[in-house]
Scaffold this active site. Structure first.
Site, PDB file in Angstrom:
ATOM      1  N   ASP A   1       0.860  -1.189   0.000  1.00  0.00           N
ATOM      2  CA  ASP A   1       0.000   0.000   0.000  1.00  0.00           C
ATOM      3  C   ASP A   1       0.900   1.244   0.000  1.00  0.00           C
ATOM      4  OD1 ASP A   1      -2.239   1.631   0.271  1.00  0.00           O
ATOM      5  OD2 ASP A   1      -2.517   1.217   2.403  1.00  0.00           O
TER       6      ASP A   1
ATOM      7  N   GLU B   1       2.622   5.060  -4.061  1.00  0.00           N
ATOM      8  CA  GLU B   1       2.616   5.962  -5.228  1.00  0.00           C
ATOM      9  C   GLU B   1       3.961   6.704  -5.436  1.00  0.00           C
ATOM     10  OE1 GLU B   1      -0.994   4.475  -4.248  1.00  0.00           O
ATOM     11  OE2 GLU B   1       0.085   5.798  -2.912  1.00  0.00           O
TER      12      GLU B   1
END
Length: 887
Positions: free
Chosen positions: A463, A466
């Site tokens: 997770d 980005e």
């Protein structure tokens, strides 16, 4: 039919665009319909004087809420580059491009090299590079082709001045790309190229909360990976610069720009498309199809076919942020079992960690953590936990091995001064591993192994990759330079490249973060996939939030922090379909929603749809009302249990679809247009989905509804339960859909392998199998089963599998004869001991008098003349060929 071979006369015509030295009047070049205008002020709003100073046209027009035509736009024939010295090469053609007038952006590249490679009959590649200076190129492995294709489905024209490239479909001459519609720009930090589109039916360009078919009415699509709870019109977690266009008549083509820089893609109603990227090179692949299914396969030939998930990964997964101890986590599993719900994989969010630090566990609340995981294994369950990339950097030296060791080994992304860049994520101050560095892969493997030696987990949930950052850029801000403040900033949420992430000018092993940012999740997925393979020796299971083109080779994806509402439920269908087009078939949304409280009705409907996500996980945020299946009324539990049993019974079919995705570049969940491209009614359908070519799912996506309208392409469709048949001419049909029902229809001509459901895949793999045979009106059906041990690495590549073909035929003339038979195409021991226990044949027009199984009479068959369903109980070894006949 292939077009002519790539002879220079036939395929490439070098045309000089005969423009007068000067337009008879400036106005002549400015007579451009609003829908055909291309923006001459992409980086800032220009008034008339500034616009005309660029040699552009200025004509204000009213625009709608979503934007509209530009007021400042290029006149026709606006000069940028001129093509010279076109030559033939081993792979195709090359030319030099020379800029004939300076552009309005800094860092113009005056000379470019064009290379056109006729790679295969259906794949064209063209690149535009600076021949004088090596620029950043995406480090994605793609096919190496050294010679040109002997014949092609496309023709190419190079136009001389202004330069343009025209790609047409052979035969027929349909223009698919025409870059002469607007000028080419190639500056150091701004590259722009435009093309006409042959149709407004365009899909792709993820990741966004959007319909399956994009709106061409002045839509700007931004690609720059961002931690952002999904809302429309915003750049989200992944970047997939690939689109597919459906042309008139159902032909299709695709285009992939291999570029990882921050970019905008602008769609306009003429229809046309403009790519604007902030670095790298222009490296385009064009896929000629000629049908949508072939376009997807050709795209995956370039970026890689999907990985084969372990069989257990297709079961039901349960998670929430807020399982605050091993006691709570164990209780969730016990509650699922007590309420008789299937469960394959239990997950934990950050709760298990010590101070939210990777590769640690809380020695108080999770003191028996390793034992808990081993206990799950004893019960036939698997276990997955969250791992974030940010490594806590604030502990005293010698107290936290991942940081200490990483510092020694130089694995962290560095700031402008050469020190590890420090941001802030869940544990506080954090450093960010640089997964483009081979040493980081070794360090990551070592950290994962150390933890796995303590806690024998089965997969990783990656997770925040980005990468997400709770401070902008870094704790010390970012330098003031052109990487942080480029001349053109795409429409990123937050308005700056470093918003919600790390400094663009930070340095990685391969290049600057400015170039590599959108590859962060992909490179972490590769490192995690490789680490798991080395440590466990079995098929890796990785689910990632951030993605880029080629991600599906290594990992799956969940669609992030979706809200618990009906809008997000319905948007999840196109999201799942798009990721299948992107080659990431293992995808799903958080069932019942993640942010905010769900409702019972929403959770029932979401579980019904979620049973048909290729990746099925219920996940919830901390502080929300519980949404595990057992947390609702008995009636809701019954409806959810029914949906889960349906999924588990269909797993052999789903697993076989994943095999074909892995082995042949197919999709698993697919849009209707992939199977029925010649039916224009299917092109925009994104509230239904197919599993493979044989199963149509029509979910309820609105509150308070007990009926649902679905589109049924022409043909015969049987309800999976066998209680109704639809003979469609290609029409919308209103279906009953009480709260305990999701409509699932089998397409005539298909045979589905099923399995008796159980409480886990480990149990169900020992149970008997069944076939559902859906005959066409002329009495034919086929299907297949791929079977192996469910978790060995490369079992297909090593030939360690069983493949069975099922065929059925029914002849109505005379006495009415029918048969279902199996043919074992490849035999192994995996089906030993498994019995075929039932065969259901849909569409048998008249009652049989006798049924034989391998020549022996079956006396307890049944036939319903109202539904034309023949049910045959059998007990036949699946590891041998069989024949069932009726007459």
């Amino acid at each position: 039919m292939p077009g002519p071979g790539p002879r220079i006369g036939a395929v490439i015509a070098v045309l000089a665009l005969l423009l007068p030295a000067a337009c008879s009047s400036a106005a002549a070049g400015c007579e451009v319909p609003p829908s055909h205008r291309f923006d001459c002020g992409p980086e800032r709003l220009l008034a008339r004087a500034g616009c005309e100073a660029r040699g552009c046209c200025y004509a204000p027009v009213p625009s709608g809420a979503g934007g509209g035509p530009p007021w400042c736009f290029f006149p026709r024939g606006y000069r940028s580059y001129r093509a010279e010295n076109l030559t033939t090469t081993a792979r195709g053609y090359a030319a030099r491009l020379r800029r004939v007038a300076p552009s309005f952006l800094p860092g113009d590249v005056g000379t470019l090299r064009l290379d056109v490679a006729l790679e295969t009959e259906s794949r064209l590649r063209f690149t535009l590079r600076d021949p004088a200076r090596q620029r950043y190129e995406v480090p994605l492995p793609t096919p190496r082709v050294s010679t040109r294709a002997a014949s092609t489905l496309y023709g190419v024209q190079v136009l001389e001045d202004p330069f343009g490239l025209v790609v047409s479909r052979w035969p027929g001459g349909q223009v698919l790309l025409n870059t002469t519609v607007a000028p080419l720009f190639f500056a150091d930090q701004f590259l722009q190229i435009s093309t006409s589109l042959p149709s407004r039916f365009i899909s792709g360009l993820g990741e966004h909360l959007a319909p399956l078919i994009l709106d061409t009415a002045w839509t700007k699509v931004t690609l720059w990976n961002r931690d952002m709870a999904p809302v429309p019109q915003v750049n989200l977690y992944g970047s997939h610069p690939f689109y597919l266009v459906i042309e008139d008549g159902g032909l299709a083509h695709g285009v992939f720009l291999l570029n990882s820089n921050a970019m905008d893609v602008v769609l306009q109603p003429s229809p046309a498309l403009t790519w604007r990227t902030t670095g790298g090179i222009l490296d385009f692949y064009v896929f000629l199809g000629p049908d949508p299914k072939s376009v997807v396969r050709q795209y995956l030939d370039v970026v890689g076919f999907p990985f084969m998930p372990p069989y257990w990964g297709l079961g039901f997964h349960l998670c929430r942020w807020g399982y605050s101890s091993t006691t709570t986590t164990r209780q969730a599993v016990a509650n699922m079992s007590a309420a008789r719900f299937p469960l394959d994989v239990q997950w934990n969010d950050l709760d298990y960690m010590d101070a939210k630090r990777d590769f640690t566990f809380n020695k108080e609340t999770f003191k028996d953590y390793p034992d808990m995981v081993r206990d799950f294994h004893q019960r036939g369950l698997r276990y997955v936990m969250i791992v974030d990339p940010g490594i806590s950097s604030s502990g005293p030296p010698g107290t936290y091995k991942p940081y200490d060791d990483g510092l020694k080994r130089g694995v962290f992304i560095r700031n402008a001064t050469g020190q590890p860049l420090i941001g802030k994520v869940w544990p506080g101050p954090t450093a960010f591993p640089d997964f483009t560095n081979p040493e980081t892969h070794e360090w990551w493997h070592d950290m994962v192994k150390d933890f796995h030696d303590q806690v024998p987990f089965d997969g990783m949930w990656i997770d925040m990759n980005e990468p997400s950052n709770f401070v902008e850029g870094s704790q010390d801000g970012c330098p003031d330079n052109s990487l942080e403040k480029p001349p053109y900033v795409p429409g990123v949420f937050g308005g700056r490249l470093q918003a919600g992430t790390i400094c663009a000018s930070s340095q990685q092993f391969l290049s600057s973060h400015y170039n590599l940012h959108s590859l962060y999740g992909l490179t972490e997925a590769i490192a995690s996939h490789d680490a798991l393979l080395r440590i466990r020796g079995k098929r890796p299971f990785v689910i990632s939030r951030s993605t880029f083109a080629g991600h599906g080779r290594y990992a799956g994806h969940w669609t992030g922090d979706v809200k618990s509402n009906w809008e997000q439920l319905s948007y999840s269908v196109p999201e799942v379909l798009l990721f299948n087009l992107f080659g990431v078939p293992l995808v799903g949304a958080d069932i019942c929603g993640f942010l905010g409280d769900t409702s019972e009705e929403l959770c029932v409907r979401w579980t019904q749809l979620g049973a048909f996500y290729p990746f099925m996980r219920n996940h919830n945020d901390h502080g929300n009302r519980p949404q595990e299946p057992y947390a609702f009324s008995l009636a809701a539990q019954d409806a959810m249990r029914k949906a889960l049993h349906l999924r588990y019974s269909l797993l052999p079919y789903l697993y076989t679809l994943f095999h074909w995705a892995h082995a042949a570049g197919e999709t698993v969940a697919r849009p209707l247009f992939l199977e029925f491209p010649k039916d224009p009614n299917t092109w925009t359908v994104d509230r239904q989905l197919l599993w493979g070519g044989g199963l149509l799912i029509t979910p309820v996506l609105e509150a308070g509804q007990t009926k649902v309208s679905g589109y049924f392409p022409a043909g015969t469709w049987y309800s999976l339960a066998g209680d109704s048949t639809i003979h469609s001419k290609g029409q919308w049909i209103l279906l009953p859909a009480p709260l305990d029902t999701i409509n699932v229809h089998v397409r005539a001509g298909h045979i589905l392998p099923l399995r008796e459901p159980s409480f886990s895949t480990a149990e169900s793999r020992k149970k008997g199998m069944a076939l559902v045979v859906a005959l066409t009106p002329d009495g034919f059906a086929r299907g297949e089963l791929f079977w192996d041990d469910g978790e060995s690495w490369q079992s297909f590549e090593k030939g360690d599998y069983t493949e069975t073909l099922f065929l059925a035929a029914h002849v109505s003339v005379g006495r009415g004869l029918g048969a279902v038979l199996s043919q074992i195409l490849r035999a192994h021991s995996h089906l030993d001991g498994i019995l075929l226990e039932a065969v259901t044949v849909l569409g048998v027009p008249s009652p049989p008098r006798q049924v034989l199984a391998n020549g022996a009479r079956v006396d307890d068959f049944s036939y319903r003349s109202d539904t034309q369903v023949l049910s045959v109980p059998v007990s036949l070894p699946m590891w041998e060929q069989f024949v069932i006949t009726w007459s």
